[in-house]
Write a protein that holds these residues in place. Structure first.
Motif, PDB file in Angstrom:
ATOM      1  N   TYR A  21      35.391   4.278  48.731  1.00 32.32           N
ATOM      2  CA  TYR A  21      36.045   5.173  47.776  1.00 32.32           C
ATOM      3  C   TYR A  21      36.387   4.488  46.455  1.00 32.32           C
ATOM      4  N   SER A  22      35.980   3.246  46.280  1.00 28.57           N
ATOM      5  CA  SER A  22      36.369   2.477  45.095  1.00 28.57           C
ATOM      6  C   SER A  22      35.815   3.054  43.802  1.00 28.57           C
ATOM      7  N   GLY A  23      34.702   3.735  43.819  1.00 22.94           N
ATOM      8  CA  GLY A  23      34.108   4.277  42.605  1.00 22.94           C
ATOM      9  C   GLY A  23      34.493   5.705  42.291  1.00 22.94           C
ATOM     10  N   THR A  24      35.453   6.252  42.999  1.00 27.17           N
ATOM     11  CA  THR A  24      35.815   7.657  42.807  1.00 27.17           C
ATOM     12  C   THR A  24      36.774   7.890  41.648  1.00 27.17           C
ATOM     13  N   GLY A  25      37.453   6.840  41.188  1.00 28.99           N
ATOM     14  CA  GLY A  25      38.451   7.001  40.145  1.00 28.99           C
ATOM     15  C   GLY A  25      39.788   7.495  40.669  1.00 28.99           C
ATOM     16  N   LYS A  26      39.902   7.632  41.969  1.00 32.58           N
ATOM     17  CA  LYS A  26      41.148   8.082  42.578  1.00 32.58           C
ATOM     18  C   LYS A  26      41.888   6.895  43.190  1.00 32.58           C
ATOM     19  N   ALA A  27      43.213   6.991  43.234  1.00 28.97           N
ATOM     20  CA  ALA A  27      44.008   5.977  43.910  1.00 28.97           C
ATOM     21  C   ALA A  27      43.760   6.097  45.413  1.00 28.97           C
ATOM     22  N   VAL A  28      43.600   4.963  46.080  1.00 28.29           N
ATOM     23  CA  VAL A  28      43.347   4.955  47.526  1.00 28.29           C
ATOM     24  C   VAL A  28      44.558   4.330  48.213  1.00 28.29           C
ATOM     25  N   HIS A  29      45.109   5.060  49.172  1.00 24.60           N
ATOM     26  CA  HIS A  29      46.275   4.609  49.925  1.00 24.60           C
ATOM     27  C   HIS A  29      45.874   4.431  51.386  1.00 24.60           C
ATOM     28  N   LEU A  30      46.296   3.329  51.977  1.00 25.44           N
ATOM     29  CA  LEU A  30      46.062   3.055  53.392  1.00 25.44           C
ATOM     30  C   LEU A  30      47.355   3.334  54.148  1.00 25.44           C
ATOM     31  N   VAL A  31      47.255   4.098  55.235  1.00 17.72           N
ATOM     32  CA  VAL A  31      48.440   4.450  56.013  1.00 17.72           C
ATOM     33  C   VAL A  31      48.161   4.175  57.489  1.00 17.72           C
ATOM     34  N   GLY A  32      48.901   3.250  58.064  1.00 15.45           N
ATOM     35  CA  GLY A  32      48.798   2.945  59.484  1.00 15.45           C
ATOM     36  C   GLY A  32      49.930   3.624  60.237  1.00 15.45           C
ATOM     37  N   VAL A  33      49.577   4.420  61.233  1.00 15.31           N
ATOM     38  CA  VAL A  33      50.575   5.147  62.021  1.00 15.31           C
ATOM     39  C   VAL A  33      50.447   4.694  63.469  1.00 15.31           C
ATOM     40  N   GLU A  34      51.554   4.235  64.034  1.00 13.49           N
ATOM     41  CA  GLU A  34      51.551   3.788  65.423  1.00 13.49           C
ATOM     42  C   GLU A  34      52.485   4.651  66.253  1.00 13.49           C
ATOM     43  N   PHE A  35      51.984   5.074  67.384  1.00 13.05           N
ATOM     44  CA  PHE A  35      52.753   5.886  68.315  1.00 13.05           C
ATOM     45  C   PHE A  35      53.154   5.044  69.506  1.00 13.05           C
ATOM     46  N   SER A  36      54.297   5.359  70.078  1.00 13.71           N
ATOM     47  CA  SER A  36      54.741   4.703  71.293  1.00 13.71           C
ATOM     48  C   SER A  36      54.478   5.627  72.474  1.00 13.71           C
ATOM     49  N   ALA A  37      53.727   5.144  73.438  1.00 14.64           N
ATOM     50  CA  ALA A  37      53.490   5.921  74.653  1.00 14.64           C
ATOM     51  C   ALA A  37      54.774   6.031  75.460  1.00 14.64           C
ATOM     52  N   GLU A  38      55.606   5.022  75.349  1.00 15.50           N
ATOM     53  CA  GLU A  38      56.862   4.991  76.099  1.00 15.50           C
ATOM     54  C   GLU A  38      57.851   6.053  75.610  1.00 15.50           C
ATOM     55  N   THR A  39      58.049   6.127  74.282  1.00 16.36           N
ATOM     56  CA  THR A  39      59.011   7.085  73.730  1.00 16.36           C
ATOM     57  C   THR A  39      58.368   8.403  73.314  1.00 16.36           C
ATOM     58  N   ARG A  40      57.028   8.415  73.266  1.00 19.67           N
ATOM     59  CA  ARG A  40      56.268   9.608  72.864  1.00 19.67           C
ATOM     60  C   ARG A  40      56.630  10.067  71.455  1.00 19.67           C
ATOM     61  N   ASN A  41      56.822   9.085  70.574  1.00 19.35           N
ATOM     62  CA  ASN A  41      57.159   9.339  69.179  1.00 19.35           C
ATOM     63  C   ASN A  41      56.437   8.343  68.281  1.00 19.35           C
ATOM     64  N   VAL A  42      56.515   8.595  66.986  1.00 19.39           N
ATOM     65  CA  VAL A  42      56.006   7.644  66.019  1.00 19.39           C
ATOM     66  C   VAL A  42      56.898   6.409  66.060  1.00 19.39           C
ATOM     67  N   ALA A  43      56.289   5.251  66.206  1.00 18.68           N
ATOM     68  CA  ALA A  43      57.042   3.999  66.298  1.00 18.68           C
ATOM     69  C   ALA A  43      57.034   3.237  64.974  1.00 18.68           C
TER      70      ALA A  43
END
Length: 67
Positions: free
Chosen positions: A38-60
């Motif tokens: 996506y580097s040549g698109t002229g748009k800002a690129v954001h990386l988002v890592g989302v981790e879930f907990s199997a134990e709590t069944r929520n976003v950790a």
């Protein structure tokens, strides 16, 4: 997952924390160079890592940074 808006591109990686380990979602986005296509698109690129907990069944953890 890639989400395209008029001004930016958001790249998401989802992981189950107990299976992959903490902090691995954002690390994978960077290590595999997912933002490179996506580097040549002229748009800002954001990386988002989302981790879930199997134990709590929520976003950790949510980590984000600009590519």
């Amino acid at each position: 997952m890639a989400v395209h808006t008029r001004a930016r591109i958001l790249l998401f990686e989802f992981k189950v924390r107990e299976q992959a380990g903490p902090g691995t979602a954002l690390q994978q986005l960077k290590a595999r160079g997912y933002a490179d296509r996506y580097s040549g698109t002229g748009k800002a690129v954001h990386l988002v890592g989302v981790e879930f907990s199997a134990e709590t069944r929520n976003v950790a953890l949510v980590e984000a940074e600009m590519a």
